[in-house]
Design a protein around this motif. Structure first.
Motif, PDB file in Angstrom:
ATOM      1  N   TRP A  34      -2.044  36.274 -27.491  1.00 22.28           N
ATOM      2  CA  TRP A  34      -1.289  35.640 -26.404  1.00 22.28           C
ATOM      3  C   TRP A  34      -2.028  34.435 -25.836  1.00 22.28           C
ATOM      4  CZ3 TRP A  34      -3.156  34.809 -21.581  1.00 22.28           C
ATOM      5  CH2 TRP A  34      -4.174  35.642 -21.079  1.00 22.28           C
ATOM      6  N   ARG A  35      -3.363  34.437 -25.919  1.00 24.40           N
ATOM      7  CA  ARG A  35      -4.106  33.276 -25.434  1.00 24.40           C
ATOM      8  C   ARG A  35      -3.786  32.027 -26.250  1.00 24.40           C
ATOM      9  NH1 ARG A  35      -9.613  34.184 -26.261  1.00 24.40           N
ATOM     10  NH2 ARG A  35      -9.457  36.304 -27.032  1.00 24.40           N
ATOM     11  N   ILE A  36      -3.784  32.179 -27.557  1.00 20.58           N
ATOM     12  CA  ILE A  36      -3.438  31.049 -28.424  1.00 20.58           C
ATOM     13  C   ILE A  36      -1.969  30.693 -28.268  1.00 20.58           C
ATOM     14  CG2 ILE A  36      -3.152  30.370 -30.838  1.00 20.58           C
ATOM     15  CD1 ILE A  36      -5.760  31.859 -31.437  1.00 20.58           C
ATOM     16  N   GLY A  37      -1.127  31.721 -28.148  1.00 17.31           N
ATOM     17  CA  GLY A  37       0.308  31.481 -28.007  1.00 17.31           C
ATOM     18  C   GLY A  37       0.653  30.696 -26.754  1.00 17.31           C
ATOM     19  N   VAL A  38       0.053  31.062 -25.622  1.00 14.44           N
ATOM     20  CA  VAL A  38       0.359  30.401 -24.359  1.00 14.44           C
ATOM     21  C   VAL A  38      -0.323  29.050 -24.254  1.00 14.44           C
ATOM     22  CG1 VAL A  38       0.091  30.509 -21.840  1.00 14.44           C
ATOM     23  CG2 VAL A  38       0.804  32.547 -23.110  1.00 14.44           C
ATOM     24  N   PHE A  39      -1.644  29.020 -24.455  1.00 15.80           N
ATOM     25  CA  PHE A  39      -2.406  27.818 -24.166  1.00 15.80           C
ATOM     26  C   PHE A  39      -2.222  26.707 -25.198  1.00 15.80           C
ATOM     27  CE2 PHE A  39      -5.197  31.098 -22.033  1.00 15.80           C
ATOM     28  CZ  PHE A  39      -4.656  30.867 -20.788  1.00 15.80           C
ATOM     29  N   TYR A  40      -2.120  27.071 -26.464  1.00 14.71           N
ATOM     30  CA  TYR A  40      -1.954  26.052 -27.496  1.00 14.71           C
ATOM     31  C   TYR A  40      -0.483  25.811 -27.819  1.00 14.71           C
ATOM     32  CZ  TYR A  40      -6.907  25.521 -28.503  1.00 14.71           C
ATOM     33  OH  TYR A  40      -8.241  25.220 -28.415  1.00 14.71           O
ATOM     34  N   LEU A  41       0.169  26.833 -28.362  1.00 16.04           N
ATOM     35  CA  LEU A  41       1.569  26.641 -28.757  1.00 16.04           C
ATOM     36  C   LEU A  41       2.458  26.362 -27.553  1.00 16.04           C
ATOM     37  CD1 LEU A  41       1.931  29.422 -31.482  1.00 16.04           C
ATOM     38  CD2 LEU A  41       1.890  26.961 -31.830  1.00 16.04           C
ATOM     39  N   GLY A  42       2.235  27.069 -26.450  1.00 16.41           N
ATOM     40  CA  GLY A  42       3.062  26.874 -25.263  1.00 16.41           C
ATOM     41  C   GLY A  42       2.951  25.481 -24.690  1.00 16.41           C
ATOM     42  N   SER A  43       1.715  24.992 -24.543  1.00 19.18           N
ATOM     43  CA  SER A  43       1.533  23.671 -23.938  1.00 19.18           C
ATOM     44  C   SER A  43       2.010  22.546 -24.850  1.00 19.18           C
ATOM     45  CB  SER A  43       0.063  23.459 -23.561  1.00 19.18           C
ATOM     46  OG  SER A  43      -0.771  23.494 -24.694  1.00 19.18           O
ATOM     47  N   ILE A  44       1.789  22.676 -26.164  1.00 25.08           N
ATOM     48  CA  ILE A  44       2.257  21.643 -27.095  1.00 25.08           C
ATOM     49  C   ILE A  44       3.779  21.648 -27.189  1.00 25.08           C
ATOM     50  CG2 ILE A  44       2.206  20.830 -29.485  1.00 25.08           C
ATOM     51  CD1 ILE A  44      -0.353  20.309 -27.927  1.00 25.08           C
ATOM     52  N   LEU A  45       4.374  22.841 -27.134  1.00 28.55           N
ATOM     53  CA  LEU A  45       5.839  22.930 -27.117  1.00 28.55           C
ATOM     54  C   LEU A  45       6.411  22.175 -25.917  1.00 28.55           C
ATOM     55  CD1 LEU A  45       8.555  24.067 -28.111  1.00 28.55           C
ATOM     56  CD2 LEU A  45       8.098  26.121 -26.748  1.00 28.55           C
ATOM     57  N   VAL A  46       5.769  22.302 -24.764  1.00 29.55           N
ATOM     58  CA  VAL A  46       6.217  21.590 -23.564  1.00 29.55           C
ATOM     59  C   VAL A  46       6.148  20.082 -23.778  1.00 29.55           C
ATOM     60  CG1 VAL A  46       5.591  21.039 -21.173  1.00 29.55           C
ATOM     61  CG2 VAL A  46       5.719  23.418 -21.910  1.00 29.55           C
ATOM     62  N   VAL A  47       5.036  19.605 -24.367  1.00 31.53           N
ATOM     63  CA  VAL A  47       4.859  18.160 -24.579  1.00 31.53           C
ATOM     64  C   VAL A  47       5.958  17.599 -25.472  1.00 31.53           C
ATOM     65  CG1 VAL A  47       3.372  16.391 -25.598  1.00 31.53           C
ATOM     66  CG2 VAL A  47       2.363  18.186 -24.197  1.00 31.53           C
ATOM     67  N   VAL A  48       6.182  18.223 -26.637  1.00 28.99           N
ATOM     68  CA  VAL A  48       7.155  17.675 -27.589  1.00 28.99           C
ATOM     69  C   VAL A  48       8.598  17.956 -27.165  1.00 28.99           C
ATOM     70  CG1 VAL A  48       5.583  17.700 -29.558  1.00 28.99           C
ATOM     71  CG2 VAL A  48       6.969  19.731 -29.070  1.00 28.99           C
ATOM     72  N   SER A  49       8.786  18.781 -26.126  1.00 29.50           N
ATOM     73  CA  SER A  49      10.136  19.003 -25.591  1.00 29.50           C
ATOM     74  C   SER A  49      10.444  18.050 -24.443  1.00 29.50           C
ATOM     75  CB  SER A  49      10.282  20.451 -25.106  1.00 29.50           C
ATOM     76  OG  SER A  49      10.122  21.367 -26.161  1.00 29.50           O
ATOM     77  N   LEU A  50       9.408  17.603 -23.735  1.00 29.91           N
ATOM     78  CA  LEU A  50       9.611  16.679 -22.622  1.00 29.91           C
ATOM     79  C   LEU A  50       9.764  15.235 -23.082  1.00 29.91           C
ATOM     80  CD1 LEU A  50       7.068  18.006 -19.945  1.00 29.91           C
ATOM     81  CD2 LEU A  50       9.570  18.070 -19.814  1.00 29.91           C
TER      82      LEU A  50
END
Length: 482
Positions: free
Chosen positions: A263-279
């Motif tokens: 969950w650490r990798i899921g939230v901090f890496y995938l989650g934050s990058i998903l936000v960037v490429v969605s915004l």
């Protein structure tokens, strides 16, 4: 130090007979509290590379960079599971180097231990320079080299004081990173769906993932290019297994850290990058000019986004410096204990701190900083390239070590086999294949990636040759005394 590797032993904890409440492993002081270990585990996976290096990966792979992060993240999860299995059974300051010593031979523990130490002392120079650039921008009256010196001195003093001082500093450094990323993901997702009050973002949902040339605008091959660009930002996940030897409850700390890595990798890496490429569209000029996180914050309408990110990046840099010095010194300490480094490195002060190992690591760190300012394109560039692929070497050694250590643990300390690698040995071999493929692809891709691998292999071969020679000499001396 005898010529035979150390046997598996039950790790002492504060409640063990013969161990005082302040006793740790190997003479070190158990000064790290559970909250320290928890935050080191969570924050250790968040490096400055995530904040400043992700824009390059997005430019190369587009939204497909998410697959790059997912592939590398899966690889790290598997490696951490293997390391967690060994560390929970026998927590020690030498971590994977000590396990390689036991499972593969003295040459393996010597080689990977010194390569890992080398990696972190070079990182000290990189992070000190990065932090100095930010601080000079705020207070230009102090030159950049002056800030680098100040940062190195302060964090060296912190590590020299006690392991609790390191733990407390890292608790707050890592805490700021965790809160910042968690807040970024939460606020960003609200903006993505258009429900953030006062947001300047159009709230396009996930349309940007496919609207600018598709999810893989540069083709499937760009996923592998992205892998090469993001793989090194994951280095640091293994620090918690070194620190566990100085904690109140090593087995619990390692088990918790290993189980939470997904969950650490899921939230901090995938989650934050998903936000960037969605915004923002992946090919947005803002991402290229400002950096991915600053551009994302600007798109939401958060004022002073650049300065906010500078504070967060500086925190990440100081955290990496703090942990880098701690990690390098504990590896040097472990090598000294096993007779693979000067014996002075294994000496511990009254406060339970290996001060000579810390100072020895700091000296090389200071030299690396000097090289960075005096010979940035020659000597320091070689040091940087030579340490670049060490992360992959370390992960590869962990895999091969776990293949043998599983049987040793089951035979000698089955009651401590509380963390187990999934689908053993098939998933271990699959991870070995993944890491080998990444190294091979780096050579095939050419350019800087090839230079990094070749320089790292050169230094690795030199260290390995020294390790083999020393191992044979020890065995010869041992045979002569029989």
């Amino acid at each position: 130090m005898s010529a035979t590797p150390p046997t598996m032993t039950k790790a002492p904890t504060a409640g063990d007979p013969g161990q005082g409440p302040a006793s740790g492993q190997d003479g070190l002081k158990a000064g790290l509290k559970n909250r320290h270990l928890s935050m080191i585990a969570i924050g250790g996976v968040i490096g400055a590379g995530l904040f400043v290096g992700s824009s390059g990966g997005i430019a190369a792979a587009g939204p497909g960079i998410l697959l790059s992060y997912a592939l590398v993240g899966a690889m790290v999860v598997f490696v951490m599971r293997m390391l967690g299995e060994m560390a929970a059974a026998n927590p020690t300051s030498g971590s994977f180097s000590a396990y390689a010593d036991r499972a593969l031979g003295r040459w393996a523990g010597f080689s990977i231990g010194w390569l890992y130490w080398f990696f972190w002392v070079v990182v000290l120079a990189v992070e000190a320079t990065a932090g100095a650039k930010i601080l000079e921008g705020w207070i230009p009256a102090v030159p950049q080299w002056g800030w680098a010196l100040i940062v190195m001195v302060v964090l060296t003093a912190t590590n020299l004081a006690s392991v609790a001082s390191y733990g407390e500093f890292e608790f707050w450094f890592a805490g700021i990173k965790v809160v910042a990323i968690a807040g970024f993901v939460a606020i960003g997702l609200l903006a993505v769906f258009g429900v953030l009050p006062g947001s300047d973002n159009p709230g396009a949902g996930f349309d940007y993932l496919t609207s600018h040339g598709g999810f893989l605008p540069n083709g499937p091959g760009a996923i592998l290019t992205g892998v090469l660009m993001v793989v090194f930002s994951f280095m640091g996940s293994e620090i918690v297994t070194l620190a566990a030897g100085e904690s109140e409850d090593p087995q619990r700390a390692v088990t918790k850290a290993t189980n939470s890595v997904i969950w650490r990798i899921g939230v901090f890496y995938l989650g934050s990058i998903l936000v960037v490429v969605s915004l923002l569209p992946w090919d947005s000029k803002e991402i290229a000019d400002k950096g991915s996180y600053v551009a994302a914050l600007d798109s939401i309408g958060i004022p002073h986004a650049g300065q906010i990110m500078n504070v967060i990046v500086l925190t990440a840099v100081l955290s990496c410096l703090n942990s880098g010095l701690y990690t390098a010194s504990r590896m040097a300490f472990s090598l000294g204990q096993r007779g693979d480094a000067p014996k002075a490195f294994a000496r511990v002060s009254k406060t339970g701190v290996p001060r000579i190992a810390i100072l020895g690591s700091t000296v090389f760190g200071f030299l690396s900083v000097i090289f960075n300012y005096v010979w940035p394109d020659t000597v320091f560039k070689f040091l940087l390239n030579a340490s670049g692929a060490v992360a992959l070497f370390v992960w590869l050694v962990i895999c091969f070590t776990q293949l043998k250590m599983r049987r040793i643990i089951e035979r000698e300390t089955p009651e401590r086999h509380v963390v187990k690698m999934w689908l053993f040995p098939y998933l271990t071999w699959a991870t070995i294949g993944m890491i080998t493929f990444v190294l091979g692809y780096m050579v095939y891709a050419g350019g800087d990636n090839r230079q990094v691998v070749l320089a790292s292999v050169l230094v690795g071969a030199i260290v390995l040759a020294i390790g083999i020679v020393l191992d044979r000499r020890r065995k010869g001396e041992a045979a002569a005394t029989k």
